[in-house]
Design a protein around this motif. Structure first.
Motif, PDB file in Angstrom:
ATOM      1  N   ALA A  26      37.342  19.756  41.967  1.00  0.00           N
ATOM      2  CA  ALA A  26      37.809  21.374  41.870  1.00  0.00           C
ATOM      3  C   ALA A  26      38.215  22.903  42.144  1.00  0.00           C
ATOM      4  N   HIS A  27      39.266  23.051  43.374  1.00  0.00           N
ATOM      5  CA  HIS A  27      39.942  23.976  43.025  1.00  0.00           C
ATOM      6  C   HIS A  27      39.481  25.203  42.341  1.00  0.00           C
ATOM      7  N   VAL A  28      38.513  26.189  42.727  1.00  0.00           N
ATOM      8  CA  VAL A  28      37.900  27.414  41.655  1.00  0.00           C
ATOM      9  C   VAL A  28      38.341  28.751  42.493  1.00  0.00           C
ATOM     10  N   LEU A  29      37.915  29.556  41.164  1.00  0.00           N
ATOM     11  CA  LEU A  29      37.888  30.926  41.725  1.00  0.00           C
ATOM     12  C   LEU A  29      36.628  31.536  40.952  1.00  0.00           C
ATOM     13  N   LEU A  30      36.084  32.503  41.767  1.00  0.00           N
ATOM     14  CA  LEU A  30      34.939  32.844  40.862  1.00  0.00           C
ATOM     15  C   LEU A  30      35.519  34.595  40.356  1.00  0.00           C
ATOM     16  N   GLU A  31      35.069  34.683  39.442  1.00  0.00           N
ATOM     17  CA  GLU A  31      35.532  35.769  38.312  1.00  0.00           C
ATOM     18  C   GLU A  31      34.625  36.949  38.409  1.00  0.00           C
ATOM     19  N   VAL A  32      34.686  37.858  38.928  1.00  0.00           N
ATOM     20  CA  VAL A  32      33.991  38.807  39.580  1.00  0.00           C
ATOM     21  C   VAL A  32      34.088  39.880  38.184  1.00  0.00           C
ATOM     22  N   ASN A  33      33.127  41.102  37.621  1.00  0.00           N
ATOM     23  CA  ASN A  33      33.808  41.572  36.495  1.00  0.00           C
ATOM     24  C   ASN A  33      33.554  43.002  37.794  1.00  0.00           C
ATOM     25  N   VAL A  34      34.276  43.375  38.355  1.00  0.00           N
ATOM     26  CA  VAL A  34      34.150  44.958  39.453  1.00  0.00           C
ATOM     27  C   VAL A  34      33.695  45.528  38.818  1.00  0.00           C
ATOM     28  N   SER A  35      34.797  45.909  37.854  1.00  0.00           N
ATOM     29  CA  SER A  35      34.307  46.995  37.051  1.00  0.00           C
ATOM     30  C   SER A  35      33.082  47.787  36.499  1.00  0.00           C
ATOM     31  N   GLY A  36      32.779  46.689  36.231  1.00  0.00           N
ATOM     32  CA  GLY A  36      31.293  46.747  35.719  1.00  0.00           C
ATOM     33  C   GLY A  36      31.558  47.605  33.445  1.00  0.00           C
ATOM     34  N   GLU A  37      32.456  46.829  33.774  1.00  0.00           N
ATOM     35  CA  GLU A  37      33.515  47.072  31.932  1.00  0.00           C
ATOM     36  C   GLU A  37      32.967  46.033  30.881  1.00  0.00           C
ATOM     37  N   ALA A  38      32.024  46.335  29.986  1.00  0.00           N
ATOM     38  CA  ALA A  38      30.786  45.868  28.877  1.00  0.00           C
ATOM     39  C   ALA A  38      32.067  44.897  28.370  1.00  0.00           C
ATOM     40  N   SER A  39      33.116  44.972  28.208  1.00  0.00           N
ATOM     41  CA  SER A  39      34.546  44.235  27.265  1.00  0.00           C
ATOM     42  C   SER A  39      34.477  42.615  28.609  1.00  0.00           C
TER      43      SER A  39
END
Length: 244
Positions: A134-147
């Motif tokens: 499966a081709h995937v992307l890693l989701e990264v919370n760059v902004s650091g928002e808790a939501s």
């Protein structure tokens, strides 16, 4: 009175013009960008109209809605003329619904989910019901928002050796979402994703060609900061939605 199909075709021309201008400002005029029409809030008829307007890549965030769209479109003609991506949070019990139906999963936001997708893909490949990882992307919370969900940047750095060993997935790049309503914060978020990608490339020798970032309110900023995939929903399917 103009038809809905005419209106979204006119809007697409405007979006493409804005994309080209943003790429030119960033010195990326010769690069190709994937425009994902986020179809999660519309029906099959609207997707058909979008196909007529020239869209070829669509994004869904609910597996059951993905299946409904694909089944509806399959009755209307050539299924090779378009692709769907999974852009929303993916529950582990829905992985098999998505595998083989989408070209790219944008939202691998934890090592646990990466493990689960890889193991199910490996099983499907062994059974002969899936042709490739499966081709995937890693989701990264760059902004650091808790939501927001996703790996923290340091988690990605720590997890990469393990993620690279998973034979059921192919990591194409990274994805993030920016804080809404703050263009300066959006730019910091998108540039942070690009810088993290560059760091991972250098450290691990990965290509990571894709950066999925930028939505209806901030896609031009994302393109200026290196995005290769923009995910546009309201601005595509609601012709009355004002381009920022």
């Amino acid at each position: 009175m103009e038809s809905y199909s005419d209106l979204i075709a006119e809007r697409r021309a405007e979006i493409v013009e804005r994309i080209d201008a943003a790429l030119a400002r960033a010195g990326r005029a010769d690069e190709q960008v994937t425009l994902v029409a986020v179809s999660k809030t519309v029906g099959v008829d609207e997707v058909v109209a979008a196909l007529g307007a020239g869209y070829r890549v669509f994004g869904e965030n609910r597996p059951q809605e993905l299946v409904r769209k694909l089944e509806g479109l399959a009755q209307m003609g050539d299924v090779s003329a378009y692709r769907f991506d999974m852009i929303g949070n993916l529950q582990t019990n829905k992985i098999n619904t998505v595998l083989g139906r989408v070209a790219l999963i944008h939202s691998i936001g934890s090592a646990h989910l990466a493990d689960a997708v890889s193991s199910r893909a490996e099983r499907r490949i062994a059974e002969g019901s899936l042709a490739a990882p499966a081709h995937v992307l890693l989701e990264v919370n760059v902004s650091g928002e808790a939501s927001k969900s996703g790996f923290a940047p340091d988690e990605v750095r720590a997890c990469m050796p393990h993620l690279m060993e998973l034979s059921g997935i192919h990591i194409d790049g990274l994805m993030t979402m920016a804080p809404r309503g703050d263009k300066d914060a959006a730019r910091r978020t998108f540039s942070g994703l690009r810088e993290l990608r560059d760091e991972l490339r250098e450290r691990w020798g990965l290509e990571l060609p894709e950066l999925s970032c930028g939505m209806s309110e901030d896609f031009e900023i994302a393109l200026e900061e290196g995005s290769t995939i923009v995910r546009l929903g309201r601005v595509v399917f609601n012709p009355s939605f004002a381009l920022q």
